[in-house]
Design an enzyme around this catalytic site. Structure first.
Site, PDB file in Angstrom:
ATOM      1  N   GLY A 129      12.606  35.738  43.447  1.00 49.99           N
ATOM      2  CA  GLY A 129      13.598  35.733  44.511  1.00 49.99           C
ATOM      3  C   GLY A 129      13.031  35.471  45.902  1.00 49.99           C
ATOM      4  O   GLY A 129      13.793  35.230  46.836  1.00 49.99           O
ATOM      5  N   CYS A 174      41.441  24.512  29.503  1.00 47.66           N
ATOM      6  CA  CYS A 174      40.967  23.134  29.619  1.00 47.66           C
ATOM      7  C   CYS A 174      41.920  22.229  28.863  1.00 47.66           C
ATOM      8  O   CYS A 174      42.203  22.449  27.688  1.00 47.66           O
ATOM      9  CB  CYS A 174      39.557  22.980  29.060  1.00 47.66           C
ATOM     10  SG  CYS A 174      39.033  21.265  28.928  1.00 47.66           S
ATOM     11  N   CYS A 219      39.656  20.198  25.913  1.00 46.40           N
ATOM     12  CA  CYS A 219      39.150  20.847  24.701  1.00 46.40           C
ATOM     13  C   CYS A 219      39.857  22.169  24.390  1.00 46.40           C
ATOM     14  O   CYS A 219      39.632  22.759  23.331  1.00 46.40           O
ATOM     15  CB  CYS A 219      37.645  21.067  24.812  1.00 46.40           C
ATOM     16  SG  CYS A 219      37.191  22.385  25.949  1.00 46.40           S
ATOM     17  N   CYS A 234      37.125  21.376  31.722  1.00 47.89           N
ATOM     18  CA  CYS A 234      35.801  22.006  31.832  1.00 47.89           C
ATOM     19  C   CYS A 234      34.939  21.225  32.823  1.00 47.89           C
ATOM     20  O   CYS A 234      34.909  19.994  32.779  1.00 47.89           O
ATOM     21  CB  CYS A 234      35.063  21.986  30.496  1.00 47.89           C
ATOM     22  SG  CYS A 234      35.814  22.978  29.222  1.00 47.89           S
ATOM     23  N   CYS A 270      32.351  20.673  26.909  1.00 50.38           N
ATOM     24  CA  CYS A 270      33.713  20.214  26.620  1.00 50.38           C
ATOM     25  C   CYS A 270      33.706  19.255  25.426  1.00 50.38           C
ATOM     26  O   CYS A 270      34.487  19.398  24.498  1.00 50.38           O
ATOM     27  CB  CYS A 270      34.283  19.524  27.857  1.00 50.38           C
ATOM     28  SG  CYS A 270      36.075  19.326  27.833  1.00 50.38           S
TER      29      CYS A 270
END
Lengths: 278, 187
Positions: free
Chosen positions: A33, A242, A245, A267, A273
């Site tokens: 980080g 979606c 899909c 998606c 997808c």
């Protein structure tokens, strides 16, 4: 035989530059980080097109890698296509759109829906690496704030979100705390993706070219999104399905599909997808 | 023509492969990784120690060598391939040696509060000598690991006050294990 460009060193960058980036990457992994300064190079693409991610990928790529590049989750947008072509040409590596088959995935602002493995590296393109930058513009100050773990300002910002909007309205680049120490900008990924960073099996590397910073999250590392007890973090997404899909658990793009303003949701992760569709 | 000094067969590609192994070692502490073999290295440098020098050191890097490593062959080899400055004091970026020659670790740079990255990478050679079982926890470790480490590794505590600290590679032949400052080592 590879058909890569022979006038370039393998993966474009010269060896000395790669060593400099590799030294920064090792320190980044050892201090999760924390933003390690590095001497970012001019790349044959403009700043804002992922020069940081490209340099990190170039320093990591080995001959046997299979590279996937995504831009907002999609393999076939301009940024993804041009970076994928770049590495095909200068490193001669195989490329793929299949998340599971990739060993290195360079991403602009999404984490793939498919769970990543220990053998994968996720390279993020980062525009502004400093999560405190819009709260405190001076680098000298933010550096001291990180040193002293002085992060009250970030909580004030989230509190102001609540007092103005009734909820934490930050929807992307949602700040996280890594390994209980540094506050980190996950790059402008939607906050839907934040939980995927926590205890992720893959190595996560972040490169900011213009800002000359590299940072990292090793596998199996605690990455917690900042929140309040009474306003817990929520990985929000559009409450739709979606339309390609039928997925109900993915991050969706809202797409305008005609000149009358008709919209559809699909998606954002094009590979996921496609795999759900077939 | 004399034989070339031992080195990577393909500088760019072999260095890339070696870096990935080193990255994995540090990202997943306590797990043993292995480098590709390089023959004929100057003694007593191990393949792992030599490979790490080739991957990370150049004219911008200062190296500290443990006493048994300070011989002409090792120094010439480092000079020829990296141009790194070999330092007599411990104010360096990189150190290679047996553990006794490197102690105490806190004499190496451990970084500053603002720049904890300005700290040394230490390669402990012959790391399978005088070992003891330790348990490891921390980032990069899925479940507590129990591994054999040099008994004196516990002295690294004096050089670590997270986020400050030194990061260690344990080397033996072509094997390497990472021990970043984030790893908690307990008996």
């Amino acid at each position: 035989m590879s058909n890569s460009e022979e006038d370039f060193n393998f993966a474009y960058l010269d060896e000395q530059t790669k060593r400099m980036i590799r030294r920064a990457l090792i320190k980044a992994i050892c201090i999760p980080g924390y933003q390690v300064p590095f001497a970012s190079r001019e790349m044959p693409m403009p700043y804002g097109w992922g020069t940081g991610g490209v340099q990190v990928t170039a320093a990591c790529l080995q001959e046997t890698d299979v590279l996937k590049v995504i831009d907002q989750g999609s393999d076939d947008t301009t940024n993804a296509v041009s970076i994928r072509k770049f590495f095909e040409r200068v490193a001669g590596v195989k490329t793929t759109e299949n998340t599971g088959k990739a060993s290195v995935i360079q991403t602009r602002h999404r984490i793939p829906e498919q769970v990543l493995s220990e053998d994968q590296i996720l390279v993020y393109q980062v525009p502004i690496p400093e999560p405190l930058r819009f709260l405190e513009p001076r680098e000298t100050e933010t550096r001291v704030m990180h040193a002293l773990e002085e992060y009250g300002l970030m909580h004030v910002k989230l509190y102001e979100d609540i007092s103005i909007n009734g909820e934490i309205s930050t929807a992307y680049a949602y700040p996280v705390k890594v390994n209980d120490r540094y506050i980190m900008d996950p790059s402008p990924t939607p906050k839907f993706d934040n939980p995927k960073m926590n205890f992720c099996s893959a190595i996560q590397l972040f490169g900011a070219g213009r800002e000359q910073r590299i940072y990292a999250v090793p596998p199996y590392t605690k990455v917690i999104s900042l929140d309040f007890e009474d306003y817990p973090f929520e990985a929000s997404r559009a409450e739709k399905t979606c339309e390609i899909c039928g997925a109900t658990n993915t991050y969706l793009d809202e797409v305008v599909i005609d000149d009358k303003g008709t919209r559809m949701f699909s998606c954002s992760d094009s590979d996921y997808c496609n795999s759900q569709k077939s | 023509m004399t034989n070339p000094l031992p080195f990577f067969q393909d500088q760019s590609k072999d260095a890339a492969r070696a870096f990935r192994i080193a990255l994995k070692a540090m990202a997943m502490p306590g797990k043993i990784q292995n480098f590709q073999v390089i023959d004929g290295l100057p003694t007593p440098l191990s393949i792992a120690g030599a490979t790490l020098i080739l991957v990370f050191c150049d004219f911008n890097t200062k190296i500290f060598l443990g006493e048994t490593f300070r011989n002409k062959n090792v120094e010439d080899w480092i000079n020829f391939y990296t141009g790194a400055k070999i330092s007599g004091d411990k104010n360096v970026d990189f150190a290679v040696g047996h553990i006794e020659e490197l102690l105490p670790f806190h004499e190496f740079p451990i970084g500053t509060d603002e720049y904890p990255d300005r700290s040394a990478n230490i390669v402990i050679e012959n790391a399978s000598k005088d070992v003891k079982s330790f348990s490891l926890n921390g980032p990069g470790i899925k479940e507590t690991l129990h591994v054999e480490l040099p008994e004196k590794i516990i002295e690294r505590e004096s050089a670590i006050s997270f986020p400050l600290g030194v990061d260690i590679f344990l080397a033996k032949e072509n094997f390497v294990m990472g021990l970043p400052r984030t790893t908690m080592v307990e008996t």
